[in-house]
Write an enzyme that holds these catalytic residues in place. Sequence first.
Site, short mmCIF file in Angstrom:
data_model
loop_
_atom_site.label_atom_id
_atom_site.label_comp_id
_atom_site.label_asym_id
_atom_site.label_seq_id
_atom_site.Cartn_x
_atom_site.Cartn_y
_atom_site.Cartn_z
N MET A 160 46.22 44.68 34.73
CA MET A 160 47.48 44.44 35.43
C MET A 160 48.16 43.19 34.88
SD MET A 160 47.07 45.75 39.28
CE MET A 160 46.30 44.32 40.00
N GLY A 161 47.76 42.77 33.68
CA GLY A 161 48.41 41.62 33.05
C GLY A 161 47.90 40.31 33.60
N HIS A 218 39.63 39.30 30.73
CA HIS A 218 40.27 40.48 30.14
C HIS A 218 39.99 40.52 28.63
CE1 HIS A 218 43.20 39.79 33.61
NE2 HIS A 218 42.83 41.05 33.80
N GLN A 235 32.63 44.15 35.05
CA GLN A 235 31.61 44.10 36.10
C GLN A 235 32.12 43.32 37.32
OE1 GLN A 235 28.61 45.48 36.25
NE2 GLN A 235 27.99 44.45 38.14
N SER A 237 42.95 36.84 37.81
CA SER A 237 44.37 36.49 37.75
C SER A 237 44.78 35.76 39.02
CB SER A 237 45.22 37.75 37.59
OG SER A 237 44.79 38.47 36.46
N ARG A 238 44.17 36.12 40.15
CA ARG A 238 44.55 35.50 41.42
C ARG A 238 44.01 34.08 41.56
NH1 ARG A 238 43.92 41.03 43.61
NH2 ARG A 238 45.96 41.72 44.37
P1 AMP Z 1 42.93 43.40 36.48
O1 AMP Z 1 44.00 42.99 35.54
O2 AMP Z 1 42.57 42.33 37.46
O3 AMP Z 1 43.16 44.75 37.11
O4 AMP Z 1 41.63 43.58 35.58
C1 AMP Z 1 41.62 44.43 34.49
C2 AMP Z 1 40.21 44.62 34.04
O5 AMP Z 1 39.65 43.35 33.70
C3 AMP Z 1 39.32 45.19 35.16
O6 AMP Z 1 38.44 46.14 34.58
C4 AMP Z 1 38.58 44.00 35.65
O7 AMP Z 1 37.32 44.31 36.21
C5 AMP Z 1 38.43 43.19 34.38
N1 AMP Z 1 38.20 41.78 34.70
C6 AMP Z 1 38.96 41.00 35.49
N2 AMP Z 1 38.39 39.79 35.61
C7 AMP Z 1 37.27 39.81 34.87
C8 AMP Z 1 36.24 38.87 34.60
N3 AMP Z 1 36.25 37.65 35.11
N4 AMP Z 1 35.22 39.25 33.81
C9 AMP Z 1 35.18 40.50 33.28
N5 AMP Z 1 36.11 41.44 33.52
C10 AMP Z 1 37.14 41.11 34.29
#
Ligand code: AMP
Length: 426
Positions: A157-158, A164, A288, A326-327
């Site tokens: 989601m950027g 990421h 994970q 991201s949050r």
């Molecule tokens: P999001 O942009 O938050 O939807 O995350 C996109 C992908 O990145 C998802 O598969 C998340 O599980 C992964 N992700 C987000 N934060 C982490 C992190 N700290 N370590 C590993 N993967 C992550």
Amino acid sequence: MWRESCTSQSPNFPYSFLFLAVFDRVHTLLLFNDQIYVYICKPADALEQPRFCFIVQARLTAYTATSVLPQTSRTGMASRSRWPSTRSVLHVFNLLPSYNLSPLLRTVRHNCTVAAAAEVPESRKSAIQILRTAAEVRSWRRELLTKGLTVGLVPTMGALHAGHMRLVQSSMRMNDATMVSIFVNPSQFAPTEDLASYPRDFDADIEQLAAQDGNNRQVDVVFAPHVEEMYPNGIPLDVAEQKGAFVTVHGLSEQLEGRIRPQFFRGVATVVSKLLNIVTPERVYFGQKDVQQTVVVKRLVQDLCYGSVVHVVPTSRDANGLALSSRNAYLTEQTRQDAAVIYKGLQNAVMVYRQNTSAEKIIEAVVSTIAEKFDKEEIEYVCVNDKDTLEELETVHPLKGAIVSLAVRVPNKFGGKTRLIDNIVL
Ligand code: AMP
């Protein structure tokens, strides 16, 4: 707020902020990251805005400021020095998904493309190919297929961070080409959640993705669709109002995160299905960090017979153990430091498990560690679950192991609370 938001998006649609004056109605539309804000404005004010504003003439017969959003007329801009407040814009934002604005957006895009093309600043142009439509992705994919090249997809989601990027690196190691999708998926947000304020920084994301790895390789393509490309019939946030095709992975979506966010995994499963259908990657990468999401997606892929293999990449953490997210941008420095107790709690769970397989004891260890810094009432859940079925366990079978997962609401810099989730595998 508005000026800061004015950043480049793509060669076709270069600014995340567009200004549309409808001359015959003295109404103004703002297009901002796929959303339309409507309020009343004198065209003269629009014309005086700096050059990043595009003035496009379009006839809007079905959509007028007053018929779409009567509430906004009171908060409208009377002069160019009075921009609408963030609150009023967010209010508008929350109302919009109920309307099918796709035809309007298409007209506007069509009209903007020609006018905008000459305005893209050189420095904003990226070496990475940015695709906006499913048709563009399919054509890119077809070409690779004919050459026998493999594709890895990293859905995001950027607001990209090192977590990421770890997924991206895994994909680049294992595939001939890597596509990163950047799409803040409305259907996984409840009307009360932070869709409007979710962190977005497209330029910074592209810059990170354009950086080459140790082997002089970079991400090949970014797929950054607009909302109406993924939801051509509109996507109201209220599930009761949603019509059309949605995907639910029953039995794995209702517990843990699903209990607190009942529409979340339906939204995730739906958007992941769309992405897999469009991209048909050999491999798809998830973190994970969002463990329940990985279980839901694996089951989705299995049950709907997708050909992609799901890869789960370990959680990336700050030096103090806080899982990157991201949050985390919402957190104060103090909260970031205090949040170290979350991972400490999970590590204590592993230590307890080595001597005692009772879920109760494991949970106690986690809760008491987190309570060193945060109110116990803010711990939404700490659970011990089966890795595949997500069934809640009373005792962990040493040959099978389990997942310990949790969610905690911690103070943020806006005076509210931000939910942090984390987990560890036993
Ligand atoms: P999001 O942009 O938050 O939807 O995350 C996109 C992908 O990145 C998802 O598969 C998340 O599980 C992964 N992700 C987000 N934060 C982490 C992190 N700290 N370590 C590993 N993967 C992550």
